[in-house]
Design an enzyme around this catalytic site. Structure first.
Site, PDB file in Angstrom:
ATOM      1  N   CYS A 116       2.684 -14.147 -18.086  1.00 18.10           N
ATOM      2  CA  CYS A 116       2.229 -13.181 -19.095  1.00 18.10           C
ATOM      3  C   CYS A 116       3.077 -11.925 -19.166  1.00 18.10           C
ATOM      4  O   CYS A 116       3.689 -11.648 -20.190  1.00 18.10           O
ATOM      5  CB  CYS A 116       0.787 -12.822 -18.819  1.00 18.10           C
ATOM      6  SG  CYS A 116      -0.252 -14.270 -18.727  1.00 18.10           S
TER       7      CYS A 116
HETATM    8  C1  UGA Z   1      -1.959 -10.694 -16.113  1.00 21.71           C
HETATM    9  C2  UGA Z   1      -3.003  -9.593 -16.330  1.00 21.71           C
HETATM   10  O1  UGA Z   1      -3.359  -8.998 -15.087  1.00 21.71           O
HETATM   11  C3  UGA Z   1      -4.254 -10.143 -17.029  1.00 21.71           C
HETATM   12  O2  UGA Z   1      -5.158  -9.084 -17.308  1.00 21.71           O
HETATM   13  C4  UGA Z   1      -3.829 -10.811 -18.338  1.00 21.71           C
HETATM   14  O3  UGA Z   1      -4.944 -11.387 -19.016  1.00 21.71           O
HETATM   15  C5  UGA Z   1      -2.831 -11.894 -18.036  1.00 21.71           C
HETATM   16  O4  UGA Z   1      -1.681 -11.320 -17.376  1.00 21.71           O
HETATM   17  C6  UGA Z   1      -2.430 -12.533 -19.344  1.00 21.71           C
HETATM   18  O5  UGA Z   1      -1.855 -11.858 -20.191  1.00 21.71           O
HETATM   19  O6  UGA Z   1      -2.827 -13.692 -19.592  1.00 21.71           O
HETATM   20  P1  UGA Z   1      -1.601 -12.646 -14.302  1.00 21.71           P
HETATM   21  O7  UGA Z   1      -0.313 -12.921 -14.993  1.00 21.71           O
HETATM   22  O8  UGA Z   1      -2.495 -13.776 -13.969  1.00 21.71           O
HETATM   23  O9  UGA Z   1      -2.506 -11.630 -15.186  1.00 21.71           O
HETATM   24  O10 UGA Z   1      -1.218 -11.921 -12.956  1.00 21.71           O
HETATM   25  P2  UGA Z   1      -1.519 -10.532 -12.215  1.00 21.71           P
HETATM   26  O11 UGA Z   1      -2.577 -10.719 -11.220  1.00 21.71           O
HETATM   27  O12 UGA Z   1      -1.691  -9.449 -13.194  1.00 21.71           O
HETATM   28  O13 UGA Z   1      -0.129 -10.338 -11.445  1.00 21.71           O
HETATM   29  C7  UGA Z   1       1.101 -10.250 -12.155  1.00 21.71           C
HETATM   30  C8  UGA Z   1       2.238  -9.958 -11.204  1.00 21.71           C
HETATM   31  O14 UGA Z   1       2.188  -8.622 -10.738  1.00 21.71           O
HETATM   32  C9  UGA Z   1       2.280 -10.841  -9.944  1.00 21.71           C
HETATM   33  O15 UGA Z   1       3.606 -11.237  -9.712  1.00 21.71           O
HETATM   34  C10 UGA Z   1       1.770  -9.913  -8.846  1.00 21.71           C
HETATM   35  O16 UGA Z   1       2.271 -10.244  -7.580  1.00 21.71           O
HETATM   36  C11 UGA Z   1       2.322  -8.584  -9.322  1.00 21.71           C
HETATM   37  N1  UGA Z   1       1.549  -7.402  -8.825  1.00 21.71           N
HETATM   38  C12 UGA Z   1       0.252  -7.211  -9.190  1.00 21.71           C
HETATM   39  C13 UGA Z   1       2.183  -6.467  -8.009  1.00 21.71           C
HETATM   40  O17 UGA Z   1       3.382  -6.600  -7.661  1.00 21.71           O
HETATM   41  N2  UGA Z   1       1.486  -5.366  -7.594  1.00 21.71           N
HETATM   42  C14 UGA Z   1       0.194  -5.151  -7.941  1.00 21.71           C
HETATM   43  O18 UGA Z   1      -0.381  -4.116  -7.527  1.00 21.71           O
HETATM   44  C15 UGA Z   1      -0.437  -6.105  -8.757  1.00 21.71           C
END
Ligand code: UGA
Length: 421
Positions: free
Chosen positions: A264
């Site tokens: 995403c």
């Molecule tokens: C993300 C959004 O969080 C959702 O709200 C949204 O609906 C979704 O995209 C989408 O558009 O469908 P997602 O891709 O499942 O969700 O993953 P996240 O949990 O947001 O993590 C994304 C990335 O950021 C991962 O690589 C994670 O490791 C990284 N991350 C997350 C960090 O490096 N630090 C953080 O504090 C949080």
């Protein structure tokens, strides 16, 4: 209510399974016959915690088909949940969305009753009004707003916790074309206790992009702060805690590390940057968010080189290939640029991931895949790239560990260094 869901990716299937749990009857539509068969056998075509058990529990309420006719004629609301991937140049590929819309409209031509079409796929502001609406009218010969309802209802699900996110959302956004569409969708969501934001179609589309861009920016921001903290010998996680207690900031998405990946953030950010150029606007903050994220994983290799100046001929262990824990999804995983850089430096790779190795093999078929996490520990140095729970129980004593995800348990290694700490 009887609902049809077009597209059985993780958004479509989670939406369908959760609405079934809430008492609705669901017909899923997918062009892939293998997926259709799996869903009809209550087997989830994707790995998502709790999804298969919902499919099984509510099997009388969920069916799948490749036939739009059956799905549309027996339901009154259709959610479009098809993928909107990035093309090679970063622009959004709307071909699945357009095809689904045409198919829906062609069936609605011969339907006598009012039908609501809801776009759930992530689409750029203006798409529902400027592309979906005219296609619906062209292929159905009917009027949107009178014979056909139209709404845009973005999803905010995180992979791995998508079911919880669906059932306990922070908010529901309903972009509507006409009052009847708003009322009908509002009725569908009436059991939810969170705020519902009623707005225009384009604002709903923008809320989705702005939310993802902001979350990605939060991560890149804390990574930039983290890079400064590391130079100062300051713990960036303490800084995040101190900042996050300010209600205006909040602690979520301030975990510094090697950056964001997934299906995403990268594609939505590329699409937003590209779209802004098209409408002759600059997205300086969002472009910087992306630039920070491109550089961040390579820092892990730079730190590794401090301890192993020559990587040529060395074996480097990589713990974690999925873009985050609890998924087998490797799309834009930060492990990809890291492994690419290690290979460019002549290193030999030993990798392990509890779920994502099969997917990773399609990208890198020739690196060594270990059957257990502890096998990776025999490497000359170990990089932690995904924070899987399983990695917390390994014995890192005597090892060189460079950590991209703040795994406290690895701190007892002989040499331990984090990317931002
Ligand atoms: C993300 C959004 O969080 C959702 O709200 C949204 O609906 C979704 O995209 C989408 O558009 O469908 P997602 O891709 O499942 O969700 O993953 P996240 O949990 O947001 O993590 C994304 C990335 O950021 C991962 O690589 C994670 O490791 C990284 N991350 C997350 C960090 O490096 N630090 C953080 O504090 C949080």
């Amino acid at each position: 209510m009887n609902l049809s869901i077009i597209g059985t990716g993780y958004v479509g299937l989670v939406t369908g399974a959760c609405f079934a749990k809430l008492g609705h009857t669901i017909t899923c539509v997918d062009i892939d016959p293998e997926k259709v068969q799996k869903i009809n056998n209550s087997v989830s075509p994707i790995y998502e915690e709790g999804l298969e058990s919902l499919l099984l529990t509510y099997k009388d309420k969920i069916s799948a088909t490749s036939d739009y006719q059956t799905a549309l004629m027996n339901t009154s609301i259709t959610f479009i949940c098809v993928g909107t991937p990035s093309m090679k140049n970063g622009t959004i590929d709307l071909s699945y969305l357009k095809e689904a819309t045409k198919q829906i409209a062609t069936i609605l031509k011969n339907k006598n009753s009012w039908h609501l079409v809801v776009v759930k796929s992530t689409v750029l502001p203006g798409t529902t009004h400027n592309i979906v609406l005219p296609l619906l009218e062209q292929y159905s010969g009917k009027k949107v707003g009178i014979d056909i309802g139209l709404a845009m209802n973005p999803e905010f699900l995180k992979e791995g916790v998508a079911i919880k996110d669906f059932l306990e959302p922070d908010r529901i956004v309903i972009g509507f074309n006409d009052e009847k569409s708003r009322k009908t969708l509002g009725e569908l969501y009436k059991k939810f206790s969170c705020p519902i934001v009623d707005t225009s179609l384009s604002a709903a589309e923008m809320i989705k992009y702005a939310s993802n861009a902001f979350l990605a920016t939060k991560i890149s921001f804390i990574n930039e702060i983290g890079n400064l903290c590391k130079k100062l010998g300051v713990d960036t996680y303490d800084v995040a805690t101190g900042m996050g207690l300010d209600k205006r900031i909040g602690r979520a998405f301030l975990d510094s590390g090697i950056g964001w990946g997934g299906s995403c953030f990268p594609k939505d950010i590329d699409a937003l940057i590209d779209w802004a150029k098209e409408i002759k606007e600059h997205t300086r903050i969002i472009e910087s968010t992306k630039a920070v994220n491109t550089d961040q994983p390579l820092r892990l290799v730079e730190i590794l080189k401090k301890h192993l100046p020559t990587l040529k001929g060395k074996t480097i262990g990589v713990l974690g290939l999925a873009f985050k824990p609890n998924t087998d999804d490797i799309r834009d995983s930060r492990a990809i640029p890291i492994i690419k850089e290690l290979l460019r430096n002549g290193a030999h790779i030993k990798a392990y991931d509890p779920q994502a190795m099969n997917n990773f093999k399609t990208l890198y078929p020739t690196i060594d895949y270990c059957s257990t996490a502890s096998e990776v520990l025999s490497a000359d140095a170990i990089l932690i790239t995904t924070k899987w729970k399983e990695f917390t129980t390994l014995n890192y004593q005597g090892k060189i560990v460079i950590d991209g995800r703040k795994l406290e348990q690895a701190k007892n290694a002989k040499i331990y260094e984090g990317v931002c700490w």
